[in-house]
Design a protein around this motif. Sequence first.
Motif, mmCIF file in Angstrom:
data_model
loop_
_atom_site.group_PDB
_atom_site.id
_atom_site.type_symbol
_atom_site.label_atom_id
_atom_site.label_comp_id
_atom_site.label_asym_id
_atom_site.label_seq_id
_atom_site.Cartn_x
_atom_site.Cartn_y
_atom_site.Cartn_z
ATOM 1 N N UNK A 44 0.830 -1.215 0.000
ATOM 2 C CA UNK A 44 0.000 0.000 0.000
ATOM 3 C C UNK A 44 0.863 1.263 0.000
ATOM 4 N N UNK A 45 2.001 1.205 0.668
ATOM 5 C CA UNK A 45 2.876 2.379 0.711
ATOM 6 C C UNK A 45 3.428 2.730 -0.664
ATOM 7 N N UNK A 46 3.489 1.748 -1.569
ATOM 8 C CA UNK A 46 4.000 2.008 -2.923
ATOM 9 C C UNK A 46 2.926 2.537 -3.868
ATOM 10 N N UNK A 47 1.655 2.473 -3.463
ATOM 11 C CA UNK A 47 0.545 2.894 -4.327
ATOM 12 C C UNK A 47 -0.293 3.924 -3.567
ATOM 13 N N UNK A 48 -0.073 5.211 -3.777
ATOM 14 C CA UNK A 48 -0.712 6.259 -2.946
ATOM 15 C C UNK A 48 -2.239 6.247 -3.000
ATOM 16 N N UNK A 49 -2.821 6.046 -4.169
ATOM 17 C CA UNK A 49 -4.284 6.101 -4.268
ATOM 18 C C UNK A 49 -4.929 4.981 -3.465
ATOM 19 N N UNK A 50 -4.425 3.764 -3.633
ATOM 20 C CA UNK A 50 -4.958 2.636 -2.878
ATOM 21 C C UNK A 50 -4.694 2.802 -1.379
ATOM 22 N N UNK A 51 -3.579 3.430 -1.040
ATOM 23 C CA UNK A 51 -3.249 3.646 0.368
ATOM 24 C C UNK A 51 -4.240 4.615 1.019
ATOM 25 N N UNK A 52 -4.660 5.639 0.281
ATOM 26 C CA UNK A 52 -5.638 6.590 0.841
ATOM 27 C C UNK A 52 -6.985 5.900 1.099
ATOM 28 N N UNK A 53 -7.420 5.056 0.162
ATOM 29 C CA UNK A 53 -8.667 4.313 0.381
ATOM 30 C C UNK A 53 -8.530 3.357 1.565
ATOM 31 N N UNK A 54 -7.380 2.745 1.683
ATOM 32 C CA UNK A 54 -7.133 1.815 2.786
ATOM 33 C C UNK A 54 -7.168 2.541 4.132
ATOM 34 N N UNK A 55 -6.566 3.712 4.207
ATOM 35 C CA UNK A 55 -6.571 4.485 5.455
ATOM 36 C C UNK A 55 -7.987 4.890 5.847
ATOM 37 N N UNK A 56 -8.782 5.263 4.875
ATOM 38 C CA UNK A 56 -10.168 5.645 5.157
ATOM 39 C C UNK A 56 -10.942 4.473 5.760
ATOM 40 N N UNK A 71 -5.876 -0.123 14.278
ATOM 41 C CA UNK A 71 -4.911 0.836 14.829
ATOM 42 C C UNK A 71 -3.476 0.439 14.506
ATOM 43 N N UNK A 72 -3.166 -0.860 14.571
ATOM 44 C CA UNK A 72 -1.808 -1.312 14.265
ATOM 45 C C UNK A 72 -1.421 -0.977 12.823
ATOM 46 N N UNK A 73 -2.378 -1.171 11.902
ATOM 47 C CA UNK A 73 -2.092 -0.837 10.502
ATOM 48 C C UNK A 73 -1.934 0.671 10.311
ATOM 49 N N UNK A 74 -2.778 1.466 10.980
ATOM 50 C CA UNK A 74 -2.663 2.929 10.893
ATOM 51 C C UNK A 74 -1.311 3.405 11.417
ATOM 52 N N UNK A 75 -0.939 2.860 12.547
ATOM 53 C CA UNK A 75 0.336 3.254 13.163
ATOM 54 C C UNK A 75 1.512 2.869 12.265
ATOM 55 N N UNK A 76 1.425 1.705 11.641
ATOM 56 C CA UNK A 76 2.500 1.223 10.775
ATOM 57 C C UNK A 76 2.676 2.127 9.556
ATOM 58 N N UNK A 77 1.556 2.522 8.947
ATOM 59 C CA UNK A 77 1.625 3.385 7.761
ATOM 60 C C UNK A 77 2.158 4.761 8.122
ATOM 61 N N UNK A 78 1.640 5.325 9.215
ATOM 62 C CA UNK A 78 2.050 6.686 9.584
ATOM 63 C C UNK A 78 3.500 6.736 10.052
ATOM 64 N N UNK A 79 4.004 5.681 10.626
ATOM 65 C CA UNK A 79 5.406 5.666 11.044
ATOM 66 C C UNK A 79 6.348 5.674 9.842
ATOM 67 N N UNK A 80 5.957 5.004 8.763
ATOM 68 C CA UNK A 80 6.840 4.892 7.606
ATOM 69 C C UNK A 80 6.679 6.033 6.611
#
Length: 754
Positions: A274-286, A304-313
Motif C-alpha cells: 500500500x505504501x508504494x501505491x498512494x491512491x490505494x493507500x488513501x482508500x485503505x486508510x479511510x 490501529x496497528x495498521x494505521x500506526x504502521x503506515x504513519x510511522x513509515x
Amino acid sequence: MAGKNKRKLEDLSVDEFMLSGFDSGEEDDCEDEESTQQKGKMKKPAPQKTSVKKQGKASEHKDHLSALKSKDPEFYEFLQENDQKLLNFDDSDSLEDEEEDEEERMYHRLPSQLEEADDDNDEVETGKKDLKKPKEGTKVTEAMIENWRTGLRKEPTAKLIRDITQAFKAAVATTKGDSEELCRYTISDSAVFNSLILFCIKDMHAALNKMLKLKDPEKGQKKLILPSSSPRWQKNQIDIKMYIAGVVQLLSSLTQSTVVAAVLRHANQMVPYYLCLPKQCRHFLKSLIKHWSTGEETVRVLAFLALNKICRNKQDIYLNPVLRQMYIAYVKNCKFTSPNTLPMINFMQRTLAEMYSLDTQVSYQHAFIYIRQLAIHLRNAMNLKKKETYQSVYNWQYMHCLYLWCRVLSTIYPSEVLEPLIYPLCQVIIGCIKLVPISRYYPLRLHCVRAIILLSANTKTYVPALPFLLEILQQEDFNKKPGRMSIKPINFAVILKLSKTNLQEKAYKDGLVEQLYDLILEYFHTQACSIGFPELALPTIVQLKAFLKECKVANYCKQMRQLLEKIQENCSYITGRRQKAAFGVGDVTAVAAWEKQVAEEGTPLTKYYSQWKKLREKEIQLEISGKERMEDLNLPEIKRKKAEEKKADKKEFKGLFESDSDDDDDDDDDLFKSKEGKGDSDEDDEGLEDLSDLSDDDDEENVDDLEEDDSDGDQKKPSSSKGKAPKKMLSTELKEVADGDEDMVEDLELSDQD
C-alpha cells in the motif's frame, strides 16, 4: 515534343491555325488535366462546385485522348508506356449521375419504402451488443483453487498471480452486488468464495514476496522493505494494484467481526504494498479509520496497528490527514456514553494519544486549534448564558475532548513544544466547572476534576483541584434524609447530569461520598511525595474535621474519618523527613533529589493507595458482573392496582369479613392515595419504582446508633403507614402488645438480679 509542336504551329497559316489551333490547345489542356488529376489523388478533394464541373467533362476528355493518337502518336506512345491508367479510365458516370451523387452527399433523402421492425432486426442489434460484451467468465471451482495453491507454493509466476487476482476481483464483485462488472471469472458458490478468500489471505503475501524476490526483514530492522525496490515491480504492478484494491473493497463490504479481523491481519501484512501505491493507500486508510472508530474490540486493535504502521513509515505524507480524520471520528463516536461504550471510548483516547506522540510539531498544531475551539464554545456559553450555549459545553463530546487533550499532553510530556498548552487547557476545564455550579451537575464536575488530576499527575504541574471537591462537602446537606429509595446505585462514570428524582435518592448521597473519597485520595496520592505536602493538606484537614462534626450519618463519617487519618499520617511522615534535611527551601535541585528519594522509598499514603486501588478495581468488576447476573434473572415486578380496580374488588367481596373489612379497606385506600400522590409529584423519575414508604425504616437503621431525635423529622413526612395505623387498632390488640412487652422486661430484670 513541345518544341516540335511549336514548329508545326509556326508553319501553319492563319486559316489553318483557326481550324486546328484549338485542338492543340486542348492537347495542352489534356496534359495539364493529367497532371492535376494525378495531384488530386494525393491532395484533399476540391470544393464541391468545382468538382462537379471537372467530373462532368470525363467523357469529353476521353474523346480528346482518342484524338491524340492520330494527331500526336509519339506523345500517345509516351502515355501508354508511363501512364496507362490515364488512357483507360472509366467514363461510365455521366454528369447527371455525378450531380445526383453530390446531392445525396449534401442532403439526406428519405427511402421510397419504410421497413417494418422485425424480430430478426432486434436479434441482429442485440447480437451486435453481445459482440461488444465479452463472453461469460470461467466458473471458479475448488479444483482450480487447489491447483493455484500448489502452483503458488512451487513457483509463483506472473500469469498465475494474474489469474488469482482476476478470480479475487470476481469474488469481491459478488460481495458488492456488481454483476455488471466485467470479470474473467465468475463465482456462484459460497463454499468456493470462502475457500478462495481464505486461500488469498493465507498464501498471497508470501507468494508476492517470492515472485518479487524480496528479502525478509531482519529482527531488529524497523524500516520496511518496499516492493517498489524490486526490478520485477513494474511488470507486475497492475495485478498487485488490482489485488490490494480488492482487499479494501472486501473490508468495506464485510460485516462479521471475525472475518473482518482475518482480512485486517492480511492487510496489515500488505502494508508495504500500500505504501508504494498512494491512491490505494488513501482508500485503505479511510477504511481503517472507520473500523478503528466503530468496529469490535479485536477489529479496532488491528486497524490501529495498521494505521500506526503506515504513519510511522510515511509521516510526512499521511500523518497530518490521518490525525485529523481520527479526531473527527473520535468526536463523532463519543456522543453517547454508556457502560458498554465507555471502554471503546477509552481505547480511542489512548490510541489517538499514541498517534499524536509520533510528531510533536504536528500535534501542537492540532492541539492548539482544537483546544482553542473548546475555549470559544466556553466563552460563548459564559457570555450569552442561554440553554443552547450551555448544552454546547455540557455534553459528552466536549467532556471526552477535554479528557483526550489531557491524555495527549500527559503522554507526550516532557515536551517543550506542547508544554505551553497545559495552562490554557486547565483554564478551559476550570471554566467548565464554574459555568453552572449547581448540584445537578456534580457528576460533570467530578469528571473535570478527574481530568485535572490526570494532567497534574503526569506533567508534574500543580493544579488546585481540591477546592472544587471540598465545595461539595460544604454545599450538600448529608444529614437530610432522602425522600426516595432506589433499586440500584448511580453510576457516576456514565452520567453528566442528575435528575430531580436522583437528588432525592439515598443512592445519590452514597455515591457522591464515595466519589469524593476516591478523588481526594487520588489527588493526594499525586502529591504524596511533595516536600510541601503538610501545607497542601492543611485546608483539607480543616474541612474534613468540620464535616465530621456536622455529619450524623455513620457510613459517611466512617469513610471521611479514614481518609483524614491517612492524610494526617502522611503529613507527619513528610514533616519528620523534612526535619532531617540539611538544605534550604530555595535549593531546587536538592528539593527535587529529596522528593525523588522519598518517592522511591514510598510514603504511608502511597502504600495505602496501591492496596486500595486493587480492592477498588475488584469491587468495580464485581459490580459489573453482578449487574449482568441481575439482568439474567426474571425478578417479579410489583404492580399496583388502580383505584377503579380496587373499588371493583370491594364490591365483589363485600359480603365477606364484614367485621374488619371497613377498617382494612380504609387503611389500604389511604396507603395507595399517599403513594399515588407522591408518584405524581416526581416529574423527572427515570423508571425507578417509588419505594418512599420503605425509606424511613432503612434510614432509622443507619442513624439509630447516633441519635434518637430523628423521629420528629419522620412525623413531618407524609408516611401514612405509621401515622394512621395505630389509631385504627382495637383496644384488645393494644393490651396484648403491652402485656407482651412487660413480660419481656420482667424476665430481663430477674436475670440481672441473679
